[in-house]
Design an enzyme around this catalytic site. Structure first.
Site, PDB file in Angstrom:
ATOM      1  NE  ARG A  34      -4.098  -1.778   0.334  1.00 48.51           N
ATOM      2  CZ  ARG A  34      -4.980  -2.137   1.249  1.00 48.51           C
ATOM      3  NH1 ARG A  34      -5.154  -1.406   2.303  1.00 48.51           N
ATOM      4  NH2 ARG A  34      -5.705  -3.213   1.076  1.00 48.51           N
ATOM      5  NE  ARG A  38      -7.936   4.482   2.838  1.00 46.54           N
ATOM      6  CZ  ARG A  38      -8.807   3.588   3.269  1.00 46.54           C
ATOM      7  NH1 ARG A  38     -10.069   3.926   3.417  1.00 46.54           N
ATOM      8  NH2 ARG A  38      -8.431   2.367   3.561  1.00 46.54           N
ATOM      9  NE  ARG A  47     -10.417   6.783  -3.066  1.00 49.78           N
ATOM     10  CZ  ARG A  47     -11.735   6.744  -2.998  1.00 49.78           C
ATOM     11  NH1 ARG A  47     -12.464   7.427  -3.846  1.00 49.78           N
ATOM     12  NH2 ARG A  47     -12.334   6.023  -2.073  1.00 49.78           N
ATOM     13  CG  ASP A  83      -8.190  -3.754  -4.328  1.00 52.70           C
ATOM     14  OD1 ASP A  83      -7.809  -2.996  -3.430  1.00 52.70           O
ATOM     15  OD2 ASP A  83      -8.721  -4.859  -4.095  1.00 52.70           O
ATOM     16  CE1 TYR A 160     -12.250  -8.973   1.350  1.00 51.97           C
ATOM     17  CE2 TYR A 160     -10.455 -10.138   0.274  1.00 51.97           C
ATOM     18  CZ  TYR A 160     -10.906  -9.252   1.235  1.00 51.97           C
ATOM     19  OH  TYR A 160     -10.011  -8.666   2.088  1.00 51.97           O
TER      20      TYR A 160
HETATM   21  O1  CP3 Z   1       0.333  -1.454  -2.572  1.00 52.90           O
HETATM   22  C1  CP3 Z   1      -0.031  -0.612  -3.409  1.00 52.90           C
HETATM   23  O2  CP3 Z   1       0.197   0.622  -3.301  1.00 52.90           O
HETATM   24  C2  CP3 Z   1      -0.772  -1.091  -4.650  1.00 52.90           C
HETATM   25  C3  CP3 Z   1      -2.196  -0.998  -4.563  1.00 52.90           C
HETATM   26  C4  CP3 Z   1      -2.969  -1.998  -3.715  1.00 52.90           C
HETATM   27  C5  CP3 Z   1      -4.243  -1.666  -3.206  1.00 52.90           C
HETATM   28  N1  CP3 Z   1      -4.772  -2.807  -2.656  1.00 52.90           N
HETATM   29  C6  CP3 Z   1      -4.862  -0.332  -3.287  1.00 52.90           C
HETATM   30  C7  CP3 Z   1      -5.920   0.013  -2.348  1.00 52.90           C
HETATM   31  C8  CP3 Z   1      -2.715  -3.344  -3.389  1.00 52.90           C
HETATM   32  C9  CP3 Z   1      -1.463  -4.188  -3.622  1.00 52.90           C
HETATM   33  C10 CP3 Z   1      -3.877  -3.842  -2.730  1.00 52.90           C
HETATM   34  C11 CP3 Z   1      -4.006  -5.248  -2.305  1.00 52.90           C
HETATM   35  C12 CP3 Z   1      -5.209  -5.691  -1.598  1.00 52.90           C
HETATM   36  N2  CP3 Z   1      -6.491  -5.189  -1.713  1.00 52.90           N
HETATM   37  C13 CP3 Z   1      -5.261  -6.810  -0.721  1.00 52.90           C
HETATM   38  C14 CP3 Z   1      -4.098  -7.720  -0.383  1.00 52.90           C
HETATM   39  C15 CP3 Z   1      -3.136  -7.091   0.559  1.00 52.90           C
HETATM   40  C16 CP3 Z   1      -3.696  -6.809   1.928  1.00 52.90           C
HETATM   41  O3  CP3 Z   1      -3.802  -5.623   2.257  1.00 52.90           O
HETATM   42  O4  CP3 Z   1      -3.989  -7.755   2.656  1.00 52.90           O
HETATM   43  C17 CP3 Z   1      -6.579  -6.922  -0.247  1.00 52.90           C
HETATM   44  C18 CP3 Z   1      -7.108  -7.955   0.733  1.00 52.90           C
HETATM   45  C19 CP3 Z   1      -7.349  -5.901  -0.890  1.00 52.90           C
HETATM   46  C20 CP3 Z   1      -8.802  -5.619  -0.747  1.00 52.90           C
HETATM   47  C21 CP3 Z   1      -8.992  -4.253  -0.208  1.00 52.90           C
HETATM   48  N3  CP3 Z   1      -8.936  -3.096  -0.981  1.00 52.90           N
HETATM   49  C22 CP3 Z   1      -9.182  -3.875   1.155  1.00 52.90           C
HETATM   50  C23 CP3 Z   1      -9.321  -4.824   2.307  1.00 52.90           C
HETATM   51  C24 CP3 Z   1      -9.255  -2.452   1.180  1.00 52.90           C
HETATM   52  C25 CP3 Z   1      -9.448  -1.550   2.382  1.00 52.90           C
HETATM   53  C26 CP3 Z   1     -10.889  -1.224   2.582  1.00 52.90           C
HETATM   54  C27 CP3 Z   1     -11.085  -0.223   3.699  1.00 52.90           C
HETATM   55  O5  CP3 Z   1     -12.236   0.130   3.929  1.00 52.90           O
HETATM   56  O6  CP3 Z   1     -10.113   0.183   4.349  1.00 52.90           O
HETATM   57  C28 CP3 Z   1      -9.069  -2.006  -0.157  1.00 52.90           C
HETATM   58  C29 CP3 Z   1      -9.037  -0.599  -0.585  1.00 52.90           C
HETATM   59  C30 CP3 Z   1      -7.787  -0.074  -1.148  1.00 52.90           C
HETATM   60  N4  CP3 Z   1      -7.003  -0.750  -2.023  1.00 52.90           N
HETATM   61  C31 CP3 Z   1      -7.220   1.206  -0.882  1.00 52.90           C
HETATM   62  C32 CP3 Z   1      -6.044   1.270  -1.637  1.00 52.90           C
HETATM   63  C33 CP3 Z   1      -5.111   2.440  -1.753  1.00 52.90           C
HETATM   64  C34 CP3 Z   1      -7.828   2.315  -0.018  1.00 52.90           C
HETATM   65  C35 CP3 Z   1      -9.138   2.745  -0.605  1.00 52.90           C
HETATM   66  C36 CP3 Z   1      -9.324   4.192  -0.983  1.00 52.90           C
HETATM   67  O7  CP3 Z   1      -8.430   4.889  -1.476  1.00 52.90           O
HETATM   68  O8  CP3 Z   1     -10.452   4.639  -0.838  1.00 52.90           O
END
Ligand code: CP3
Length: 352
Positions: A34, A38, A47, A83, A160
């Site tokens: 990540r 945010r 965003r 994602d 999921y």
């Molecule tokens: O690492 C990076 O910068 C690349 C982008 C990336 C995102 N998600 C962007 C993102 C990567 C590699 C992921 C992987 C991901 N997404 C996983 C596997 C890694 C882990 O964290 O366990 C999983 C399970 C997801 C699914 C997911 N997407 C979750 C659980 C969430 C958070 C939801 C929340 O309410 O907090 C996301 C959202 C997400 N994916 C964000 C980002 C930057 C934040 C959302 C936003 O900007 O509004």
């Protein structure tokens, strides 16, 4: 008297690749899970103007977000902004972020018809926008940093898709996996087919490595179950990919023996902060790479505590080499920017 010039610093790409070749880099390569997100004001600004999916699905925007942390920090790799849930979306099962926290799917997979309706061919077409984003990012990096592609493990994506949302123990998914072996196999087979095509297109776009996220491997507490329900499918994917592009396997809270994780064919293991990387090295000799595993909570606190943990980790990994510094899991929105700077500086300055 000959003048002794010190060699120029390595590029991020060189540092990153040296870990895979077992060579000594001029400092331990570093990137962050990540990496964009945010905690960065410039990300929050974008965003506010665009939805998450617009950022992900528009190659120019995905490239801009991918590059944001690299414009601020001296990192060695870029991970493409996307994602893991783009894969179910491309197969016909969209995701959304809940108002509060967590993920929802617009519907949960419940029966054979739902799984049969998932469209493998349409998914391969749809995901071409990721290839375009990777190509643009690859050009913009000019070979200075490594470029990483990624995707979810079939087990973690299935969690999921069948649960229909994020949920602490994924109870519906656990019951489904155990009680519906034929449907489970059908879903895994379809996910593997899409993921193999997806990773191949990432390779065509020029990625230097691919990280497979098995965030929910921790639901499987017995090694045989972990192999049967998750790792075996990851092995199927890795075996279908060209051997030159290394695969990093991220496993969170895994109870499994690292030898089992390596049986998938992964070249690197990215492990979370609940495990000692040094203990893994001692129990499991080999030429694999270890990635990790600073506790993401340290990114939110006093930078002196973070720097202490970084130095401790680097010292423990020094005898073995083949280490990529990263967090044990993703950066949270509460992470402090000055802590990212401190983390990178401590890594660059560290001399054993
Ligand atoms: O690492 C990076 O910068 C690349 C982008 C990336 C995102 N998600 C962007 C993102 C990567 C590699 C992921 C992987 C991901 N997404 C996983 C596997 C890694 C882990 O964290 O366990 C999983 C399970 C997801 C699914 C997911 N997407 C979750 C659980 C969430 C958070 C939801 C929340 O309410 O907090 C996301 C959202 C997400 N994916 C964000 C980002 C930057 C934040 C959302 C936003 O900007 O509004």
């Amino acid at each position: 008297m000959p003048v002794l010039l010190s060699p120029p610093p390595q590029t991020g790409l060189e540092r990153f690749l040296s870990a895979f070749k077992g060579e000594q880099p001029d400092s331990t390569p570093i990137w962050l899970m990540r990496q964009a997100g945010r905690y960065l004001p410039e990300y929050r600004e974008l965003r506010a103007r665009y939805g998450f999916k617009d950022l992900v699905r528009t190659p120019e925007l995905a490239t801009a977000v991918t590059l944001q942390p690299l414009q601020r920090f001296d990192l060695d790799a870029a991970i493409i902004f996307s994602d893991i849930l783009v894969v179910p979306e491309a197969m016909g099962q969209p995701y959304y972020f809940k108002e509060t926290e967590g993920i929802g799917m617009t519907y949960a997979l419940q029966n054979k018809a739902d799984i049969e309706a998932l469209n493998v061919e349409a998914a391969k077409e749809d995901l071409l926008y990721v290839k375009n984003a990777l190509k643009l990012t690859h050009q913009a990096l000019h070979g200075r940093q490594a470029l990483l592609g990624f995707g979810g493990a079939p087990w973690t994506l299935g969690a999921y898709m069948v649960e229909g949302e994020s949920s602490p123990g994924f109870p519906k998914w656990m019951t489904f996996a155990q009680q519906e072996p034929a449907l489970f196999e059908l879903l895994m087979t379809k996910l593997c087919e899409v993921l193999i095509a997806y990773f191949k297109l990432q390779i065509e776009a020029g990625v230097n490595a691919i990280q497979i996220f098995d965030t929910w491997g921790s639901l499987l507490t017995h090694p045989q179950d972990y192999w049967h329900y998750s790792l075996k499918w990851i092995q199927t994917i890795i075996q279908a990919l060209p051997a030159e592009v290394p695969i990093i396997l991220f496993s969170k809270g895994s109870y499994a023996d690292p030898k089992l994780l390596l049986q998938t064919g992964a070249r690197a293991l990215s492990l979370d902060h609940s495990i000692s990387l040094q203990a893994v090295r001692e129990s499991t000799p080999g030429d694999y790479i270890l990635q990790g595993n600073i506790d993401p909570a340290l990114m939110c606190g006093d930078s002196a505590d973070l720097v202490k943990a970084v130095k401790h980790l680097l010292a423990s990994m020094q005898p073995y080499g083949r280490h990529i510094l990263n967090l044990g899991h993703g950066m949270t929105p509460q992470s402090k920017i000055e802590n990212v700077t401190a983390l990178i500086q401590a890594t660059r300055e560290w001399k054993g």
